[in-house]
Design a protein around this motif. Structure first.
Motif, PDB file in Angstrom:
ATOM      1  N   THR A   5      24.392  44.267  37.954  1.00  9.20           N
ATOM      2  CA  THR A   5      25.646  44.625  37.020  1.00  9.20           C
ATOM      3  C   THR A   5      26.547  44.756  38.209  1.00  9.20           C
ATOM      4  N   GLY A   6      27.857  44.265  38.045  1.00 11.70           N
ATOM      5  CA  GLY A   6      28.997  44.382  38.926  1.00 11.70           C
ATOM      6  C   GLY A   6      30.211  44.319  38.128  1.00 11.70           C
ATOM      7  N   GLU A   7      31.223  44.514  39.306  1.00 10.81           N
ATOM      8  CA  GLU A   7      32.708  44.360  38.970  1.00 10.81           C
ATOM      9  C   GLU A   7      33.496  43.449  40.047  1.00 10.81           C
ATOM     10  N   THR A   8      34.342  42.567  39.847  1.00  8.65           N
ATOM     11  CA  THR A   8      35.069  41.861  40.754  1.00  8.65           C
ATOM     12  C   THR A   8      36.265  41.952  40.423  1.00  8.65           C
ATOM     13  N   VAL A   9      37.040  42.319  41.383  1.00 11.55           N
ATOM     14  CA  VAL A   9      38.704  42.317  41.301  1.00 11.55           C
ATOM     15  C   VAL A   9      39.526  41.026  42.062  1.00 11.55           C
ATOM     16  N   TYR A  10      39.899  40.274  41.117  1.00  6.72           N
ATOM     17  CA  TYR A  10      40.913  39.233  41.934  1.00  6.72           C
ATOM     18  C   TYR A  10      42.260  39.449  41.996  1.00  6.72           C
TER      19      TYR A  10
END
Length: 286
Positions: free
Chosen positions: A107-112
């Motif tokens: 699982t993960g989270e990416t911020v652009y």
């Protein structure tokens, strides 16, 4: 498979992605995510890079966080779920997960951060992009179909045909434009921000009564495999029926024969060369 994600991309683990421990090397999961994100933008009506250039910006990763729950192994069929959780002023926050056979792996989270192409500085996420992402999340259409004459649709149809036929396929520009454009009925598909991504035309002028010809069918590379070509073709077939056409003809690039066969067209005659590309005549009775 979880239902918490509005988009899924599937890929199989390759031998080159497995390490000495016989599991997927941890760094490859971000490569899997990057592949899924490219498909997510495509499915959201934001083909990269054309849609971003059209909006005057680009996105840059600011942070990635991920948690490993179980390993993936060679041959596993991975399902990568992606969703846009939050849209700030200039930021886009995506949650994602990777599963195989329902088993949670990562699982993960990416911020652009959305950045202006003019200033190379963070800038507010355009409303047009917000709309595309919101529509994708809701499962509602992220494209619009337009029909009209050449005077109305020429700029959009030209843009698609230039990109596909002249730049991608190497057809001479002198071979692309003809007098039939001014007489034809044209269809163009755009995203919600007005970026043209697909086109085609229907010719009835100078043909025997009851006959028409479909041509100049094109879809931008970044927007293929979304069913847009089928939408254009169906719109042209519908327009032909409205004009009491009984027989449709087209010159199909031989590599696209199966696409037209699925719509009911049949081949006629032998293969021939047209603008340096193998073609074949295909017809449909209405």
């Amino acid at each position: 498979m979880t239902t918490d994600f509005s988009f899924h991309h599937h890929l199989r683990v390759r031998w080159s992605e497995v390490d000495a421990q016989k599991v997927v090397f941890n760094g490859h999961y971000l490569n899997f995510l990057d592949t899924a994100m490219s498909e997510y933008w495509r499915a959201s009506g934001l083909p990269y890079p054309e849609a971003f250039t059209h909006l005057g910006g680009d996105v840059f990763a600011r942070s990635n966080s991920l948690q490993y729950h179980a390993p993936a192994r060679f041959g596993d069929w991975l399902s990568i779920g992606v969703r846009c959780d939050r849209m700030g002023n200039s930021s886009l926050v995506f949650a994602w997960e990777i599963r195989t056979s329902g088993r949670l792996l990562v699982t993960g989270e990416t911020v652009y951060v959305y950045v202006s192409l003019d200033t190379n500085r963070p800038t507010p996420v355009p409303q047009a992009m917000r709309l595309q992402l919101e529509q994708q999340k809701l499962g509602t259409p992220v494209h619009e179909l337009h029909g009209g004459d050449w005077t109305t649709l020429a700029p959009m149809a030209r843009a698609v045909r230039m990109a596909v036929f002249i730049e991608e396929q190497g057809i001479a520009e002198s071979e692309e434009w003809d007098d039939d454009d001014a007489k034809a009925w044209h269809v163009v598909v755009t995203n919600l921000a007005g970026l043209p991504v697909a086109t085609g035309r229907l010719i009835t002028a100078s043909l025997p009564a009851g006959e028409a010809k479909i041509g100049r069918m094109a879809v931008l590379n970044g927007s293929r495999a979304l069913g847009l070509g089928q939408q254009v073709l169906q719109a042209l077939i519908d327009a032909a029926r409205q004009r009491s056409v009984q027989r449709l003809t087209l010159h199909a690039q031989t590599s696209a024969q199966d696409f037209y066969r699925r719509a009911g067209f049949i081949t006629e005659g032998a293969e021939f060369d047209e603008v340096g590309i193998p073609h074949i005549v295909m017809t449909l009775k209405l």
